[in-house]
Design a protein around this motif. Structure first.
Motif, PDB file in Angstrom:
ATOM      1  N   HIS A  66      10.134  12.881 -17.526  1.00 53.51           N
ATOM      2  CA  HIS A  66      11.541  13.233 -17.487  1.00 53.51           C
ATOM      3  C   HIS A  66      11.809  14.066 -16.253  1.00 53.51           C
ATOM      4  O   HIS A  66      10.907  14.620 -15.633  1.00 53.51           O
ATOM      5  N   ALA A  67      13.056  14.137 -15.890  1.00 50.26           N
ATOM      6  CA  ALA A  67      13.478  14.953 -14.751  1.00 50.26           C
ATOM      7  C   ALA A  67      14.447  16.000 -15.264  1.00 50.26           C
ATOM      8  O   ALA A  67      15.526  15.674 -15.748  1.00 50.26           O
ATOM      9  N   HIS A  82      17.100  19.226 -15.204  1.00 50.18           N
ATOM     10  CA  HIS A  82      18.274  19.525 -14.380  1.00 50.18           C
ATOM     11  C   HIS A  82      17.837  20.348 -13.169  1.00 50.18           C
ATOM     12  O   HIS A  82      17.036  21.282 -13.300  1.00 50.18           O
ATOM     13  N   GLY A  85      12.864  18.148 -22.041  1.00 47.25           N
ATOM     14  CA  GLY A  85      13.760  17.087 -21.594  1.00 47.25           C
ATOM     15  C   GLY A  85      15.189  17.253 -22.061  1.00 47.25           C
ATOM     16  O   GLY A  85      16.014  16.366 -21.861  1.00 47.25           O
ATOM     17  N   THR A 123      17.581  19.079 -20.911  1.00 50.81           N
ATOM     18  CA  THR A 123      18.574  19.098 -19.835  1.00 50.81           C
ATOM     19  C   THR A 123      18.717  17.746 -19.159  1.00 50.81           C
ATOM     20  O   THR A 123      19.575  17.580 -18.293  1.00 50.81           O
ATOM     21  N   GLU A 124      17.871  16.793 -19.533  1.00 51.58           N
ATOM     22  CA  GLU A 124      18.062  15.420 -19.083  1.00 51.58           C
ATOM     23  C   GLU A 124      18.883  14.633 -20.103  1.00 51.58           C
ATOM     24  O   GLU A 124      19.761  13.850 -19.736  1.00 51.58           O
ATOM     25  N   ARG A 125      18.600  14.898 -21.395  1.00 53.64           N
ATOM     26  CA  ARG A 125      19.327  14.192 -22.451  1.00 53.64           C
ATOM     27  C   ARG A 125      20.751  14.719 -22.619  1.00 53.64           C
ATOM     28  O   ARG A 125      21.641  13.985 -23.043  1.00 53.64           O
ATOM     29  N   GLU A 171      11.274  23.146 -20.082  1.00 53.32           N
ATOM     30  CA  GLU A 171      11.112  21.961 -19.230  1.00 53.32           C
ATOM     31  C   GLU A 171       9.764  21.923 -18.505  1.00 53.32           C
ATOM     32  O   GLU A 171       9.188  20.863 -18.304  1.00 53.32           O
TER      33      GLU A 171
END
Length: 419
Positions: A30-31, A33, A71, A73-75, A130
């Motif tokens: 995942h990446a 924020h 993850g 802040t990606e979702r 994260e």
């Protein structure tokens, strides 16, 4: 030149092979924020906040009492994540669809507000969520079935949905690319003088959709997806057997812990007198209630006797016990002693029962599974300061560089809870 097989089967078989590999690879990246800091100082500060406020209900990469956090802040958007951490109930009550769906998915369990955290502390917490704790992933995997049982679930549902969605998208793209390749090759072979008319007729044959749908490749793809979903559902069902997390039965008297333990700050031990001296916390008798309600007949100075207090008077006058409904149930094969944990261990009631002082209606906050208890024993440090019960154990552990934890004093022995 002789062509013995159709190009149509190539994308189907290759696609099914790739789908099977992806389904059992188990990797997901995942990446976070870009505004979430990734410095060591921020991660370390966030770890302290996580351990103090979140660890009881959450894990980074594993579904627990709450969802897996890494993850987030990606979702979700960064502002959404920060608002949910600070006051999830405010976000839910505002009608936010994502917050409401998450609340319902986890049995309407109320997450305490963290409005005492500053914006920087929230960002540090997200930094740990994260980027932190990754070095423990292999150790957690090696912990085995005990940790998995405590999680009360297999692969997180949100991860499975993301993985299946990505796989379907990748498979579609592969099929499109291979179809283009087949088209280009078909045109080339049709213009080649080295290809016989018989082979050209074979190349230009029209596809039969019925044959495609009944081909081995399609059957493998559909079977793999169905089996993955069935196995996931079965695992979730097995882990959920006997777990009553979120259970909140209706009681004969609408007693509010939020009012008594929260607003009026009545200690838990005043009503649950056995919690420091015996195995059970015990349910208070009507006599204990009457210590206060002999004089208090209503709430906030209202006149007359309130309907709920009237039920208490009726039970007391008729010498009849109040038939409270038990909420926290452990199997008969498990032994748990409240005095050992509360009096000797110095464990707060909220550690197992959650924010009881905020509950209008009491519910089972924790999973109370074997894995949940063992995980606590692995990570909880023994409160030995000023406690003579642990003096000799502390002396025996003096040569170790690690802190004395419950696991070091027999907390993982089977006979401690099963004998």
């Amino acid at each position: 030149m002789s062509i013995k097989r159709s190009f149509l089967g190539v994308p189907i078989y290759l696609g099914s092979l790739l789908l099977a590999l992806f389904l059992f690879a188990g990797t997901y990246s995942h990446a976070a924020h870009p505004d979430v800091p990734d410095s060591e100082d921020a991660i370390k500060a966030g770890e302290a906040i996580f351990n103090a406020n979140c660890k009881t209900c959450h894990k980074l990469d594993q579904r627990y009492t709450g969802p897996a956090l890494r993850g987030v802040t990606e979702r979700r958007t960064l502002d959404w994540a920060k608002n949910f951490i600070v006051n999830s109930q405010a976000l839910i009550q505002s009608g936010d669809a994502q917050a409401v769906a998450l609340f319902r998915e986890y049995n309407n369990i109320v997450m305490p507000a963290h409005d005492f955290l500053s914006d920087m502390e929230v960002m540090n917490l997200l930094s740990y969520i994260e980027y932190g704790g990754k070095e423990d992933a292999s150790a957690q995997a090696a912990a085995g079935a005990d940790g998995a049982a405590g999680a009360s679930g297999g692969i997180p549902s949100e991860y499975l949905s993301i993985i299946v969605g990505v796989l379907i998208l990748v498979l579609v793209l592969i099929l499109v690319v291979l179809a283009l390749i087949v088209s280009v090759l078909t045109k080339y072979l049709n213009t080649s003088e080295k290809v016989s008319e018989e082979d050209k007729a074979f190349i230009n044959q029209k596809g039969d959709i019925k044959k495609v749908l009944t081909s081995d490749g399609v059957i493998v793809i559909v079977t793999t997806i169905v089996m993955a979903l069935v196995v996931k559902t079965a695992i979730d069902g097995l882990y959920g057997i006997g777990i009553q997390q979120g259970y909140a039965p209706t009681q004969p008297i609408a007693y509010s812990h939020e009012l008594h333990a929260g607003k009026y700050e009545i200690p838990c031990q005043y009503c649950h007198t056995g919690v420091e001296i015996g195995k059970s916390a015990n349910i208070p008798s009507a006599n204990i209630c009457m210590n206060c309600h002999m004089h208090i007949q209503n709430v906030d100075g209202k006149e007359g006797v309130s309907p709920e207090i009237a039920k208490l008077y009726d039970a007391y006058d008729n010498n009849r016990p109040i038939e409270w409904v038990r909420i926290h149930n452990l199997p008969d094969l498990a032994y748990f002693n409240h005095a050992q944990h509360v009096k000797v261990g110095g464990i707060e009631c909220q550690t197992c029962h959650g924010p009881i002082e905020e509950m209008e209606v009491v519910y089972q906050h924790s999973a109370l599974t074997m894995g949940w208890c063992i995980d606590c024993h692995r990570n909880t440090e023994v409160n030995a300061q000023g406690n003579q019960y642990y003096d000799k154990l502390v002396q025996l552990h003096a040569d170790s560089k690690d802190a004395l934890k419950v696991k070091d004093i027999g907390g993982l022995e089977c006979a401690k809870c099963h004998y």
